[in-house]
Scaffold this motif. Structure first.
Motif, PDB file in Angstrom:
ATOM      1  N   GLY A  50       0.809  -1.219   0.000  1.00 52.55           N
ATOM      2  CA  GLY A  50       0.000   0.000   0.000  1.00 52.55           C
ATOM      3  C   GLY A  50       0.838   1.264   0.000  1.00 52.55           C
ATOM      4  N   GLN A  51       2.130   1.159   0.344  1.00 54.41           N
ATOM      5  CA  GLN A  51       3.015   2.332   0.270  1.00 54.41           C
ATOM      6  C   GLN A  51       3.372   2.636  -1.187  1.00 54.41           C
ATOM      7  OE1 GLN A  51       6.545   2.486   2.669  1.00 54.41           O
ATOM      8  NE2 GLN A  51       5.513   1.798   4.538  1.00 54.41           N
ATOM      9  N   SER A  52       3.734   3.882  -1.447  1.00 57.98           N
ATOM     10  CA  SER A  52       4.215   4.244  -2.790  1.00 57.98           C
ATOM     11  C   SER A  52       5.598   3.637  -3.016  1.00 57.98           C
ATOM     12  CB  SER A  52       4.293   5.765  -2.933  1.00 57.98           C
ATOM     13  OG  SER A  52       5.380   6.270  -2.171  1.00 57.98           O
ATOM     14  N   ILE A  53       5.943   3.469  -4.279  1.00 54.02           N
ATOM     15  CA  ILE A  53       7.269   2.904  -4.568  1.00 54.02           C
ATOM     16  C   ILE A  53       8.369   3.869  -4.108  1.00 54.02           C
ATOM     17  CG2 ILE A  53       7.352   3.781  -6.952  1.00 54.02           C
ATOM     18  CD1 ILE A  53       8.779   0.408  -5.605  1.00 54.02           C
ATOM     19  N   ASP A  54       8.124   5.179  -4.199  1.00 51.35           N
ATOM     20  CA  ASP A  54       9.122   6.142  -3.714  1.00 51.35           C
ATOM     21  C   ASP A  54       9.365   5.952  -2.214  1.00 51.35           C
ATOM     22  OD1 ASP A  54       8.750   7.071  -6.296  1.00 51.35           O
ATOM     23  OD2 ASP A  54       8.791   9.179  -5.732  1.00 51.35           O
ATOM     24  N   ASP A  55       8.295   5.771  -1.451  1.00 52.30           N
ATOM     25  CA  ASP A  55       8.441   5.577  -0.005  1.00 52.30           C
ATOM     26  C   ASP A  55       9.127   4.250   0.306  1.00 52.30           C
ATOM     27  OD1 ASP A  55       7.289   8.001   0.527  1.00 52.30           O
ATOM     28  OD2 ASP A  55       5.318   7.197   1.049  1.00 52.30           O
ATOM     29  N   ILE A  56       8.780   3.214  -0.450  1.00 59.29           N
ATOM     30  CA  ILE A  56       9.416   1.909  -0.231  1.00 59.29           C
ATOM     31  C   ILE A  56      10.926   1.998  -0.477  1.00 59.29           C
ATOM     32  CG2 ILE A  56       9.633  -0.425  -1.182  1.00 59.29           C
ATOM     33  CD1 ILE A  56       6.558  -0.395  -1.573  1.00 59.29           C
ATOM     34  N   LEU A  57      11.327   2.658  -1.559  1.00 61.65           N
ATOM     35  CA  LEU A  57      12.761   2.730  -1.893  1.00 61.65           C
ATOM     36  C   LEU A  57      13.511   3.663  -0.949  1.00 61.65           C
ATOM     37  CD1 LEU A  57      12.763   2.751  -5.800  1.00 61.65           C
ATOM     38  CD2 LEU A  57      12.846   0.797  -4.237  1.00 61.65           C
ATOM     39  N   SER A  58      12.927   4.798  -0.603  1.00 67.01           N
ATOM     40  CA  SER A  58      13.652   5.743   0.253  1.00 67.01           C
ATOM     41  C   SER A  58      13.768   5.236   1.692  1.00 67.01           C
ATOM     42  CB  SER A  58      13.007   7.127   0.207  1.00 67.01           C
ATOM     43  OG  SER A  58      11.670   7.072   0.628  1.00 67.01           O
ATOM     44  N   GLY A  59      12.886   4.331   2.092  1.00 64.09           N
ATOM     45  CA  GLY A  59      12.961   3.762   3.434  1.00 64.09           C
ATOM     46  C   GLY A  59      13.465   2.336   3.453  1.00 64.09           C
ATOM     47  N   LEU A  60      14.121   1.928   2.384  1.00 65.63           N
ATOM     48  CA  LEU A  60      14.483   0.526   2.189  1.00 65.63           C
ATOM     49  C   LEU A  60      15.477  -0.006   3.224  1.00 65.63           C
ATOM     50  CD1 LEU A  60      14.192  -1.863   0.120  1.00 65.63           C
ATOM     51  CD2 LEU A  60      16.243  -0.967  -0.983  1.00 65.63           C
ATOM     52  N   ASP A  61      15.230  -1.210   3.704  1.00 65.47           N
ATOM     53  CA  ASP A  61      16.230  -2.005   4.422  1.00 65.47           C
ATOM     54  C   ASP A  61      17.138  -2.621   3.362  1.00 65.47           C
ATOM     55  OD1 ASP A  61      17.733  -3.957   5.631  1.00 65.47           O
ATOM     56  OD2 ASP A  61      16.020  -5.086   6.416  1.00 65.47           O
ATOM     57  N   ARG A  68      15.096  -4.877  -2.581  1.00 64.43           N
ATOM     58  CA  ARG A  68      16.061  -3.961  -3.193  1.00 64.43           C
ATOM     59  C   ARG A  68      16.127  -4.171  -4.709  1.00 64.43           C
ATOM     60  NH1 ARG A  68      22.356  -3.648  -1.045  1.00 64.43           N
ATOM     61  NH2 ARG A  68      23.162  -2.201  -2.624  1.00 64.43           N
ATOM     62  N   ASN A  69      16.274  -5.414  -5.138  1.00 61.65           N
ATOM     63  CA  ASN A  69      16.428  -5.709  -6.565  1.00 61.65           C
ATOM     64  C   ASN A  69      15.132  -5.489  -7.339  1.00 61.65           C
ATOM     65  OD1 ASN A  69      19.117  -6.446  -6.258  1.00 61.65           O
ATOM     66  ND2 ASN A  69      18.602  -8.576  -5.813  1.00 61.65           N
ATOM     67  N   ASN A  70      14.021  -5.930  -6.784  1.00 61.06           N
ATOM     68  CA  ASN A  70      12.772  -5.893  -7.549  1.00 61.06           C
ATOM     69  C   ASN A  70      12.021  -4.580  -7.388  1.00 61.06           C
ATOM     70  OD1 ASN A  70      12.781  -8.633  -8.764  1.00 61.06           O
ATOM     71  ND2 ASN A  70      12.988  -9.199  -6.605  1.00 61.06           N
ATOM     72  N   GLY A  71      12.132  -3.952  -6.210  1.00 68.48           N
ATOM     73  CA  GLY A  71      11.568  -2.606  -6.066  1.00 68.48           C
ATOM     74  C   GLY A  71      12.328  -1.614  -6.930  1.00 68.48           C
ATOM     75  N   GLY A  72      13.670  -1.729  -6.916  1.00 70.99           N
ATOM     76  CA  GLY A  72      14.477  -0.896  -7.802  1.00 70.99           C
ATOM     77  C   GLY A  72      14.148  -1.169  -9.260  1.00 70.99           C
ATOM     78  N   GLY A  73      14.067  -2.429  -9.626  1.00 73.57           N
ATOM     79  CA  GLY A  73      13.760  -2.791 -11.014  1.00 73.57           C
ATOM     80  C   GLY A  73      12.409  -2.261 -11.462  1.00 73.57           C
ATOM     81  N   TYR A  74      11.443  -2.315 -10.563  1.00 70.16           N
ATOM     82  CA  TYR A  74      10.107  -1.791 -10.907  1.00 70.16           C
ATOM     83  C   TYR A  74      10.163  -0.289 -11.161  1.00 70.16           C
ATOM     84  CZ  TYR A  74       5.357  -0.157 -10.505  1.00 70.16           C
ATOM     85  OH  TYR A  74       4.172   0.479 -10.748  1.00 70.16           O
ATOM     86  N   PHE A  75      10.740   0.468 -10.230  1.00 68.98           N
ATOM     87  CA  PHE A  75      10.799   1.928 -10.373  1.00 68.98           C
ATOM     88  C   PHE A  75      11.653   2.327 -11.574  1.00 68.98           C
ATOM     89  CE2 PHE A  75      12.826   5.985 -10.056  1.00 68.98           C
ATOM     90  CZ  PHE A  75      11.851   6.844  -9.585  1.00 68.98           C
ATOM     91  N   ASN A  76      12.848   1.727 -11.665  1.00 64.45           N
ATOM     92  CA  ASN A  76      13.813   2.157 -12.673  1.00 64.45           C
ATOM     93  C   ASN A  76      13.246   2.024 -14.088  1.00 64.45           C
ATOM     94  OD1 ASN A  76      15.465   2.517 -10.478  1.00 64.45           O
ATOM     95  ND2 ASN A  76      16.788   0.749 -10.894  1.00 64.45           N
ATOM     96  N   HIS A  77      12.614   0.881 -14.354  1.00 64.85           N
ATOM     97  CA  HIS A  77      12.071   0.682 -15.698  1.00 64.85           C
ATOM     98  C   HIS A  77      10.839   1.542 -15.944  1.00 64.85           C
ATOM     99  CE1 HIS A  77      14.742  -2.793 -15.273  1.00 64.85           C
ATOM    100  NE2 HIS A  77      14.852  -2.740 -16.587  1.00 64.85           N
ATOM    101  N   SER A  78      10.039   1.778 -14.903  1.00 63.07           N
ATOM    102  CA  SER A  78       8.863   2.646 -15.057  1.00 63.07           C
ATOM    103  C   SER A  78       9.302   4.051 -15.475  1.00 63.07           C
ATOM    104  CB  SER A  78       8.063   2.707 -13.754  1.00 63.07           C
ATOM    105  OG  SER A  78       7.615   1.426 -13.377  1.00 63.07           O
TER     106      SER A  78
END
Ligand code: MN
Length: 202
Positions: A50-61, A68-78
């Motif tokens: 339910g969080q935005s991808i920006d929030d997920i990446l900026s608060g990433l563990d 890390r790999n798939n959240g980054g991959g989702y944002f980067n390609h979008s």
């Protein structure tokens, strides 16, 4: 809930001859789709759902490799699909033109810095143009699917232009000639979109 694979904003063959049709089909339909489904698997049942991808990446563990790999991959390609256009290329205009001149001295100096970041990223990764609060621009690169928003990545600001330099992005058409692919990218950059993202995030 979860994320959906965003539709391409143009046809698979729209970026020919700079980016070939088969690469676009595989890159969007297989690679980006894979990152999207694995991102959803990584957040399912967690409080990240339910969080935005920006929030997920900026608060990433950063030790959470699946996210890390798939959240980054989702944002980067979008981002990547949207900063390219069959009507792209040429020179930036509007707000981004002035910001590039202020931060780098000239468009050519920016282009040299960006192309160098893309060419010298060892192995898989991305080259970025990022904007800092206040409007200063920075060029940098990251490995794998890392992203400038991630904590401690050493590549600051908010990404407004990204170039995928994984071999899957260019190998069918360019084989090992990454510099030719980088040069071709400049023929399809959607400067209107980059400028809008600059204004929205400076
Ligand atoms: Mn890719």
């Amino acid at each position: 809930m979860g994320f959906e694979l965003p539709a391409l904003p143009y046809a698979h063959d729209a970026l020919e001859p700079h980016i070939d049709t088969r690469t676009m089909e595989i890159h969007h339909g297989k690679h980006h789709a894979g990152y999207t489904s694995k991102l959803n698997a990584a957040i399912e049942g967690t409080d990240l759902d339910g969080q935005s991808i920006d929030d997920i990446l900026s608060g990433l563990d950063m030790s959470n490799n699946a996210l890390r790999n798939n959240g980054g991959g989702y944002f980067n390609h979008s981002l990547f699909w949207n900063v390219m256009s069959p009507d792209g290329g040429g020179l930036p205009d509007g707000s981004i033109e002035a910001a590039i001149n202020e931060s780098f001295g000239s468009f050519e100096a920016f282009k040299d810095a960006f192309a160098k970041a893309a060419a010298t990223q060892f192995g898989s990764g991305w080259a970025w143009l990022c904007v800092h609060p206040g409007g200063k621009l920075e060029v940098c690169s990251t490995a794998n699917q890392d992203n400038p928003m991630m904590p401690g990545i050493g590549c600051g600001g908010y990404p407004i232009l990204g170039l995928d330099v994984w071999e899957h992005a260019y190998y069918l058409n360019y084989q090992n000639r990454r510099p030719d692919y980088i040069e071709a990218f400049f023929n399809v950059i959607n400067w209107r979109e980059v400028s809008d993202r600059y204004v929205a995030n400076k």
